[in-house]
Design an enzyme around this catalytic site. Structure first.
Site, PDB file in Angstrom:
ATOM      1  N   ALA A 162       0.864  -1.177   0.000  1.00 51.03           N
ATOM      2  CA  ALA A 162       0.000   0.000   0.000  1.00 51.03           C
ATOM      3  C   ALA A 162       0.901   1.227   0.000  1.00 51.03           C
ATOM      4  O   ALA A 162       2.069   1.148   0.413  1.00 51.03           O
ATOM      5  CB  ALA A 162      -0.900  -0.015   1.225  1.00 51.03           C
ATOM      6  N   GLY A 219       0.646  -4.986   1.083  1.00 52.59           N
ATOM      7  CA  GLY A 219      -0.554  -5.088   0.253  1.00 52.59           C
ATOM      8  C   GLY A 219      -0.327  -5.871  -1.035  1.00 52.59           C
ATOM      9  O   GLY A 219      -1.277  -6.402  -1.614  1.00 52.59           O
ATOM     10  N   GLU A 274      -0.673  -9.342  -0.049  1.00 57.77           N
ATOM     11  CA  GLU A 274      -2.092  -9.529   0.295  1.00 57.77           C
ATOM     12  C   GLU A 274      -2.978  -9.664  -0.944  1.00 57.77           C
ATOM     13  O   GLU A 274      -3.875 -10.504  -0.971  1.00 57.77           O
ATOM     14  CB  GLU A 274      -2.557  -8.362   1.180  1.00 57.77           C
ATOM     15  CG  GLU A 274      -1.947  -8.454   2.583  1.00 57.77           C
ATOM     16  CD  GLU A 274      -2.172  -7.215   3.436  1.00 57.77           C
ATOM     17  OE1 GLU A 274      -1.888  -6.100   2.953  1.00 57.77           O
ATOM     18  OE2 GLU A 274      -2.638  -7.353   4.577  1.00 57.77           O
ATOM     19  N   GLU A 321       4.774  -4.794   7.620  1.00 51.85           N
ATOM     20  CA  GLU A 321       3.999  -3.740   8.290  1.00 51.85           C
ATOM     21  C   GLU A 321       4.474  -3.396   9.696  1.00 51.85           C
ATOM     22  O   GLU A 321       4.498  -2.215  10.067  1.00 51.85           O
ATOM     23  CB  GLU A 321       2.512  -4.117   8.331  1.00 51.85           C
ATOM     24  CG  GLU A 321       1.790  -3.957   7.010  1.00 51.85           C
ATOM     25  CD  GLU A 321       1.863  -5.188   6.119  1.00 51.85           C
ATOM     26  OE1 GLU A 321       2.660  -6.107   6.419  1.00 51.85           O
ATOM     27  OE2 GLU A 321       1.124  -5.251   5.128  1.00 51.85           O
TER      28      GLU A 321
HETATM   29  C1  HXC Z   1       4.909   4.315  -1.740  1.00 54.35           C
HETATM   30  C2  HXC Z   1       6.727   3.299  -2.710  1.00 54.35           C
HETATM   31  C3  HXC Z   1       6.400   2.068  -2.085  1.00 54.35           C
HETATM   32  C4  HXC Z   1       5.238   2.028  -1.250  1.00 54.35           C
HETATM   33  C5  HXC Z   1       8.180   1.783  -3.245  1.00 54.35           C
HETATM   34  N1  HXC Z   1       7.828   3.063  -3.417  1.00 54.35           N
HETATM   35  N2  HXC Z   1       7.336   1.158  -2.422  1.00 54.35           N
HETATM   36  N3  HXC Z   1       5.980   4.408  -2.538  1.00 54.35           N
HETATM   37  N4  HXC Z   1       4.536   3.181  -1.109  1.00 54.35           N
HETATM   38  N5  HXC Z   1       4.829   0.905  -0.634  1.00 54.35           N
HETATM   39  C6  HXC Z   1       8.507   4.096  -4.225  1.00 54.35           C
HETATM   40  C7  HXC Z   1       9.772   4.620  -3.547  1.00 54.35           C
HETATM   41  O1  HXC Z   1       9.434   5.616  -2.599  1.00 54.35           O
HETATM   42  C8  HXC Z   1      10.522   5.183  -4.735  1.00 54.35           C
HETATM   43  O2  HXC Z   1       9.970   6.423  -5.104  1.00 54.35           O
HETATM   44  C9  HXC Z   1      10.174   4.196  -5.843  1.00 54.35           C
HETATM   45  O3  HXC Z   1       8.978   3.519  -5.439  1.00 54.35           O
HETATM   46  C10 HXC Z   1      11.261   3.139  -6.040  1.00 54.35           C
HETATM   47  O4  HXC Z   1      11.500   2.524  -4.795  1.00 54.35           O
HETATM   48  P1  HXC Z   1      12.975   2.404  -4.159  1.00 54.35           P
HETATM   49  O5  HXC Z   1      12.806   2.248  -2.700  1.00 54.35           O
HETATM   50  O6  HXC Z   1      13.861   3.502  -4.645  1.00 54.35           O
HETATM   51  O7  HXC Z   1      13.462   1.049  -4.839  1.00 54.35           O
HETATM   52  P2  HXC Z   1      14.455  -0.040  -4.220  1.00 54.35           P
HETATM   53  O8  HXC Z   1      15.618   0.621  -3.558  1.00 54.35           O
HETATM   54  O9  HXC Z   1      14.729  -0.994  -5.325  1.00 54.35           O
HETATM   55  O10 HXC Z   1      13.634  -0.777  -3.082  1.00 54.35           O
HETATM   56  C11 HXC Z   1      12.477  -1.513  -3.430  1.00 54.35           C
HETATM   57  C12 HXC Z   1      11.693  -1.882  -2.136  1.00 54.35           C
HETATM   58  C13 HXC Z   1      11.423  -0.578  -1.346  1.00 54.35           C
HETATM   59  C14 HXC Z   1      12.503  -2.847  -1.281  1.00 54.35           C
HETATM   60  C15 HXC Z   1      10.395  -2.551  -2.564  1.00 54.35           C
HETATM   61  O11 HXC Z   1      10.854   0.405  -2.228  1.00 54.35           O
HETATM   62  C16 HXC Z   1      10.502  -0.770  -0.199  1.00 54.35           C
HETATM   63  O12 HXC Z   1      10.888  -1.284   0.856  1.00 54.35           O
HETATM   64  N6  HXC Z   1       9.247  -0.329  -0.353  1.00 54.35           N
HETATM   65  C17 HXC Z   1       8.256  -0.381   0.690  1.00 54.35           C
HETATM   66  C18 HXC Z   1       7.761  -1.792   0.841  1.00 54.35           C
HETATM   67  C19 HXC Z   1       6.749  -1.926   1.994  1.00 54.35           C
HETATM   68  O13 HXC Z   1       7.096  -1.629   3.130  1.00 54.35           O
HETATM   69  N7  HXC Z   1       5.534  -2.339   1.667  1.00 54.35           N
HETATM   70  C20 HXC Z   1       4.467  -2.472   2.644  1.00 54.35           C
HETATM   71  C21 HXC Z   1       3.741  -1.182   2.814  1.00 54.35           C
HETATM   72  S1  HXC Z   1       2.548  -1.325   4.108  1.00 54.35           S
HETATM   73  P3  HXC Z   1      10.909   7.697  -5.433  1.00 54.35           P
HETATM   74  O14 HXC Z   1       9.913   8.780  -5.687  1.00 54.35           O
HETATM   75  O15 HXC Z   1      11.789   7.895  -4.268  1.00 54.35           O
HETATM   76  O16 HXC Z   1      11.649   7.254  -6.666  1.00 54.35           O
HETATM   77  C22 HXC Z   1       1.260  -2.107   3.393  1.00 54.35           C
HETATM   78  C23 HXC Z   1       0.036  -2.213   4.253  1.00 54.35           C
HETATM   79  C24 HXC Z   1      -1.130  -2.818   3.530  1.00 54.35           C
HETATM   80  O17 HXC Z   1       1.287  -2.562   2.309  1.00 54.35           O
HETATM   81  C25 HXC Z   1      -2.426  -2.618   4.294  1.00 54.35           C
HETATM   82  C26 HXC Z   1      -2.957  -1.238   4.237  1.00 54.35           C
HETATM   83  C27 HXC Z   1      -4.308  -1.102   4.901  1.00 54.35           C
END
Ligand code: HXC
Length: 257
Positions: free
Chosen positions: A63, A108, A111, A131
């Site tokens: 998400a 997400g 999920e 999360e």
């Molecule tokens: C918003 C995101 C994102 C996310 C990546 N991006 N994941 N933006 N939300 N979940 C964006 C980054 O900010 C970045 O934008 C671009 O995508 C590329 O990501 P990088 O981090 O530069 O790439 P990389 O170094 O290759 O790392 C990839 C990654 C990392 C390991 C997947 O992006 C990451 O850890 N993302 C978050 C993953 C996460 O925690 N997901 C769970 C979220 S909580 P810019 O603009 O800087 O280029 C969730 C809850 C669900 O899902 C339930 C909700 C109710």
């Protein structure tokens, strides 16, 4: 449509989540477009759906963390419900849905894949529920579906530790059905979807309903769900043709429905 591409290949529909700048992360807009795309699938023509992510790096990276960062308690609950409603719609679609997971499937992303019937992934896929590292719980069904798919012990380990796992481990614990080299993922997903589409469609739908609904009740009730759906197949042309074809010595004589 917006962040979602939809393509039809014969009787197979392919939904691609397309927000490459954020590794296909799900914000409200993406969820809205996904919901509308699913509503628009022609269930009279499509027999199997594939859901995948655009690009070669990420299926869905979760998400949208930026959007979630300022939510209040009520808004957080509402955001969870938006995702849950879409994912439940996927899970309860009458036709099978295959997730073709082409990279990161985090939060997400993991999920949404779990709301699909079958998960196929590429060798570079990474799964996880990160999360608790962000100070939240999984919110799009992760606590419920992961426990049902891999069992409560493994689900608790993955969720409490927030550790990402690679495709091979996801396969070992039963989170994914098959792992393919990235370039083979979509061809294999389409091959499976087309194989499913060749089978009797009413029977395939009945199997999905029987498995999904049966898992939610006790065995005595579950087996009755199966009996009713099994019985309903005897009103179909597919059953009459399928069995007559098997039994007939001169196969040419049997008319296909
Ligand atoms: C918003 C995101 C994102 C996310 C990546 N991006 N994941 N933006 N939300 N979940 C964006 C980054 O900010 C970045 O934008 C671009 O995508 C590329 O990501 P990088 O981090 O530069 O790439 P990389 O170094 O290759 O790392 C990839 C990654 C990392 C390991 C997947 O992006 C990451 O850890 N993302 C978050 C993953 C996460 O925690 N997901 C769970 C979220 S909580 P810019 O603009 O800087 O280029 C969730 C809850 C669900 O899902 C339930 C909700 C109710």
């Amino acid at each position: 449509m917006g962040f979602i591409d939809y393509e039809v290949d014969g009787q197979v529909g392919i939904i691609t989540i397309n927000r490459p700048k954020a590794l296909n992360a799900l914000n409200s807009e993406v969820l809205k477009d996904l919901d509308a795309t699913i509503d628009a699938v022609d269930l009279d023509a499509i027999r199997c759906l594939i859901i995948t992510g655009a690009g070669e790096k990420s299926f869905v990276a979760g998400a949208d963390i930026g959007e979630m960062s300022t939510l209040t308690k009520a808004e957080g609950e509402a955001f969870g419900k938006v995702g849950n409603d879409v994912f439940r719609k996927i899970e309860t679609l009458p036709i099978p849905v295959i997730a073709a997971i082409n990279g990161f499937a985090l939060g997400g992303g993991c999920e949404i894949s779990m709301s699909c019937d079958i998960r196929l992934c590429s060798e570079n896929a990474v799964f996880g529920q990160p999360e608790v590292g962000l100070g939240i719980t999984p919110g799009f069904g992760g606590t419920q579906r992961l426990a049902r798919i891999v069992g409560p012990g493994k689900a608790k380990q993955l969720i409490y530790t927030a550790r990402n796992i690679k495709a091979a481990e996801a396969y070992r614990i039963g989170l994914v059905n098959e792992v393919y080299p990235l370039e083979e993922l979509m061809p294999q997903a389409k091959k499976m979807a087309k194989g499913i589409a060749k089978n009797a469609p009413i029977a395939v739908r009945a199997c999905k309903k029987a498995i999904n609904e049966g898992l939610e009740v006790g065995m005595d009730e579950a087996i009755v769900i199966e009996e009713k759906l099994f019985g309903s197949c005897f009103e179909t042309e597919d059953q009459k043709y399928g069995m007559a074809f098997f039994l007939d010595k001169n196969k040419e004589k049997v008319k296909e429905p």
